[in-house]
Design a protein around this motif. Structure first.
Motif, short mmCIF file in Angstrom:
data_model
loop_
_atom_site.label_atom_id
_atom_site.label_comp_id
_atom_site.label_asym_id
_atom_site.label_seq_id
_atom_site.Cartn_x
_atom_site.Cartn_y
_atom_site.Cartn_z
N VAL A 165 74.09 63.77 74.62
CA VAL A 165 74.27 64.15 73.22
C VAL A 165 73.36 65.33 72.91
CG1 VAL A 165 74.04 63.40 70.82
CG2 VAL A 165 74.83 61.78 72.56
N VAL B 167 81.00 65.70 64.88
CA VAL B 167 80.85 65.20 66.24
C VAL B 167 82.04 65.62 67.08
CG1 VAL B 167 80.46 63.17 67.68
CG2 VAL B 167 79.58 63.21 65.34
N ILE C 287 76.27 56.29 75.14
CA ILE C 287 76.22 57.29 74.07
C ILE C 287 75.29 56.84 72.96
CG2 ILE C 287 77.61 58.34 72.22
CD1 ILE C 287 79.93 58.40 74.33
N GLU D 135 75.05 56.30 64.72
CA GLU D 135 73.69 56.29 65.27
C GLU D 135 72.84 57.44 64.73
OE1 GLU D 135 72.16 54.17 67.26
OE2 GLU D 135 73.83 52.81 67.65
N ALA E 104 78.50 57.86 67.66
CA ALA E 104 77.49 58.91 67.49
C ALA E 104 77.19 59.16 66.02
CB ALA E 104 77.96 60.20 68.16
N CYS F 45 72.04 58.81 71.74
CA CYS F 45 71.86 59.17 70.33
C CYS F 45 70.52 58.70 69.80
CB CYS F 45 72.99 58.57 69.49
SG CYS F 45 74.58 59.40 69.65
N VAL G 279 78.99 65.52 72.28
CA VAL G 279 78.88 64.27 73.03
C VAL G 279 79.73 64.40 74.28
CG1 VAL G 279 79.36 61.79 73.02
CG2 VAL G 279 78.51 62.92 70.93
#
Length: 793
Positions: A468, A508, A537, A500, A497, A541, A478
């Motif tokens: 990330v 994103v 992920i 988070e 993502a 993050c 990502v």
């Protein structure tokens, strides 16, 4: 964002024709075509390419004798296992003997695909045919051998057991024995396989595009076979038009041969599979014969279960015996079985290889277990749902160790679940308790109801990773190594993502299946993407978030613990009047702050302070706002669900019409309910196809007689019922997000459900799938013959 039914972000691009699939690439590339065996079993006596050389535009013709070194060696046996005592794989191009129709014998390269096909037709191959071994019973009889050095055609005998099965069954008040059959089907994605490769002679590097479910593994295979450093091989999965398991096999012969020829000729080369090739040269699944012996008590509790299975793995075993392992372990479903033994004999036949297809051995196991539950209920005259409830693992018993070894080599331990809760939901959703009254209201109709339960091992390891990065524009990049074939990863991973990091979803951007962006991955299969890459992920993050709060805290002279991120802005918790956008924090995280734009000019005002004795980049830190993390589970998670259906059978035509179909599913915490429901709907459609329509029909000579969509029967949208769904969430304690997989749930129990419903409607035993109107007609006739009294005398 986490848990919201967000519309899939990738759909507008794909639905408006802006997808970028394998065959959209390499417009000026040379084309490859393959000469494939027309025989199921034959010795190659001679290959004559003279006529092909007359085709204007021909570039090259290759047979096995032209393949150097590792390129000409047998393809790898990807997953060895101690039980696989006689594993065998084919050559990229057949050497001496062909063992199934469609096996590649020669490769032709020409200016375009038309010329390549023309040249391929002119290659003359002389064969001496050998006896073909087709069907499990013929393979077991072993009058002829598929491989001369494999006794009895037996590739593997896998045995797993807990307790003393023979003693448990001998002591049981009731014992039943019966046989079940499931025939072959296949993945049949909308897009077939394909490979496009180009060689950079100056750099000594190779770029390969493949319609694959595992780009990093294809890279490893190509690098090994072509003896190139892995860093000199890039593999990219563009948009992939479906996989369902057939594209997890690697390397396919074409994935080695096309890159090899591209390097040899120093030209771009592409091959895309046509539909007949997919039928005869890719992979199938499902075919098993199951012999069941079960002992149980008056309440229907299973005291001992003995299952002997014959499994057809086709001509070769490149993917090992994963399907038998899954069948033998997932057969147990949500039940606490007193003693259990499964013995699978995996047999060679002169038919196409058998590798995982959506469900991967689970539909066969569930068919066995759920048909067994129905037989027990029928024998005892008890309600089918009550018999299942009597055998359930209770919620307080989790984690529950079944005492077996799963496909990941780890103990078969269910992590969490509430099976009585699922049963209550499915009974309510389908109207189980009110069905008798519904049927009684119109006795002229042949109505039936069926129920099936399943547990699905998901999130198989060993690992996946995530990277990330937040750039100075505030855009969040990502990337993860596993591939996408329509699962909605660009949406679900973006939701993770966004949740988070505290950023808008539209900021994103997700990339999958590109070894240039992420070099280590396993692949997309076994309902593992959300569990594996989703958690990786999330962990990445969290690293980025922690650094962003630390950098912003220094700029704002605030304790990072007092900061939070909302809509992409770092601010003091509860006070959004002043804060720093993440794009500014990204600039601050890099001490090289040339004022390229207004944002970086603003950031320079914070470039003060700090000890003059400390370096601009502290030890252990990196410039930029990015993070990488891997998630590696101790073992698999176990999703679960229950399906139920109401069907009507036509008394004249024997057609089966699905009137209602209901699904209750538990995949832990839901990232996106809309995507989960889409996965369930697609899976049910494939399950209905496998239960009522699709079969791979081989004749005695090993010819696939229905190798086209003119002959291979599949349902249209008009044959797929409306699917009613409900969800239950029992979070997994094994991963940070508490998620389990969902990709295969829809397909797993459908054959068992519809077999039960048809049996209930007809009052005759259904012990084989798929079930066509012709099959049902003959079942009726046999049942009538058994009921007809013997003539006197």
């Amino acid at each position: 964002m986490f848990g919201d039914p967000v519309a899939r972000r990738e759909d507008p691009r794909l639905l408006t024709g802006r997808g970028r699939f394998l065959d959209d690439l390499g417009r000026n590339a040379l084309a490859a075509a393959f000469v494939r065996s027309p025989h199921a079993h034959a010795r190659i006596l001679d290959i004559d390419v003279a006529d092909a050389l007359d085709v204007d535009g021909l570039v090259a013709v290759y047979t096995w004798e032209d393949l150097p070194g590792r390129v000409g060696e047998p393809l790898p046996l990807l997953i060895p296992h101690p039980a696989l005592t006689h594993g065998r794989t084919g050559y990229p191009l057949a050497r001496d003997v062909v063992r199934h129709v469609g096996e590649p014998v020669a490769m032709v390269v020409a200016r375009d695909r038309y010329l390549a096909e023309d040249a391929a037709e002119r290659v003359r191959v002389e064969y001496a045919t050998l006896p073909a071994v087709v069907g499990l019973e013929n393979a077991a009889a072993a009058e002829h051998l598929v491989h001369a050095d494999v006794p009895g055609n037996v590739g593997a005998v896998l045995r797993q057991e807990t307790g003393d099965v023979d003693a448990a069954i001998a002591a049981a008040p009731h014992v039943l024995e019966f046989r079940l059959d499931i025939e072959r089907s296949a993945s049949t994605p909308l897009e077939g396989r394909g490979v496009y490769a180009r060689w950079d002679a100056d750099d000594g590097s190779l770029r390969v595009y493949s319609s694959t479910q595992t780009s990093t593994s294809v890279r490893a295979a190509v690098a090994t076979k072509l003896e190139l450093p892995p860093g000199k091989v890039e593999v990219i999965a563009p948009d992939v038009g479906g996989g369902f398991g057939v594209k997890i096999v690697h390397p396919w012969p074409e994935e080695i041969l096309v890159p090899w020829a591209a390097r040899l000729l120093d030209r771009e080369i592409k091959w895309t599979e046509d539909r007949r090739e997919h039928f005869v040269a890719s992979a199938h699944e499902r075919a098993q014969i199951q012999h069941v012996r079960v002992g149980f008590d008056d309440a229907g509790r299973v005291l001992g279960l003995d299952v002997r299975i014959l499994h057809d793995h086709g001509a070769y075993t490149p993917y090992g015996i994963i399907i038998p392992i899954v069948t033998s372990t997932q057969l147990l479903g949500p039940y606490r079985i007193g003693a259990y033994r499964a013995e699978v004999t995996s047999l060679y036949t002169n038919t196409l290889i058998v590798t995982p297809y959506r469900g991967a051995g689970r539909p066969q196991g569930v068919f066995c277990m759920e048909r067994t539950m129905d037989r027990i209920a029928r024998h005892l005259g008890r309600d089918r749902a009550e018999v299942r409830a009597a055998n359930f693992i209770r919620p307080e018993e989790f984690p529950y160790d079944q005492g077996l070894t799963f496909q990941d080599g780890r103990p078969l331990i269910y992590d969490s679940g509430d099976y009585p809760g699922l049963l209550a939901k499915i009974k309510d959703l389908i109207g189980w308790d009110g069905f008798a009254a519904l049927r009684a209201a119109d006795p002229s109709r042949r109505l039936g109801i069926g129920l099936a339960c399943y547990v699905e091992g998901t999130g198989v390891g060993p690992y996946e990773g995530g990277h990330v990065e937040i750039d100075p524009t505030g855009r969040v990049h990502v990337s993860t190594g596993l591939t996408s074939q329509g699962q909605g990863h660009q949406t679900a991973f973006a939701q993770i993502a966004a949740a988070e990091l505290g950023v808008p979803l539209e900021d994103v951007h997700v990339v999958t299946g590109d070894t240039r962006r992420f070099g280590y991955a396993v692949g997309t299969f076994a309902s593992r993407a959300a569990v594996m890459s989703g958690n990786a992920i999330a962990l990445a993050c969290r690293r980025v978030r922690a650094k962003a709060l630390r950098v912003a805290g220094e700029a704002l002279e605030a304790d990072p613990a007092d900061l939070e991120i909302t809509d992409g802005v770092v601010h003091v918790r509860g006070d959004r009047s002043a804060g720093l956008p993440l794009r500014t924090v990204a600039v601050l995280s890099n001490p090289l702050r040339y004022s390229f734009d207004a944002e970086s000019a603003v950031a320079t005002q914070f470039a003060v302070g700090g000890s003059p004795d400390e370096p601009p980049v502290p030890p252990g830190e990196e410039p930029g706002l990015e993070g990488r993390a891997y998630y590696s589970p101790v073992r698999s998670t176990f999703a679960a669900g229950m399906h139920a259906a109401i069907v009507e059978t036509d008394p004249d035509t024997a057609e089966v019409r699905v009137l209602r179909y209901a699904v209750v599913h538990d995949c832990g915490r839901l990232i996106n309910p809309r995507i989960v429901e889409g996965q369930i709907h697609g899976g049910v459609a494939q399950g209905v196809a496998g239960a009522l329509y699709e079969r791979m029909a081989y004749d005695a000579a090993g010819q696939l007689v229905n190798a086209s969509f003119m002959d291979f029967l599949m349902p249209y949208a008009t044959e797929i019922p409306h699917i009613e769904t409900d969800h239950q969430e029992t979070p997994s304690p094994l991963n940070p997000l508490g998620v389990k997989g969902a990709g295969e749930a829809g397909v797993i129990p459908v054959s068992a459900v519809l077999a039960a419903a048809v049996e209930d409607a007809e009052g005759i035993e259904v012990d084989a799938m798929p079930l066509s109107p012709d099959d049902l007609f003959h079942l009726r006739r046999r049942a009538a013959d058994r009921c007809r009294p013997e003539p006197p005398g």
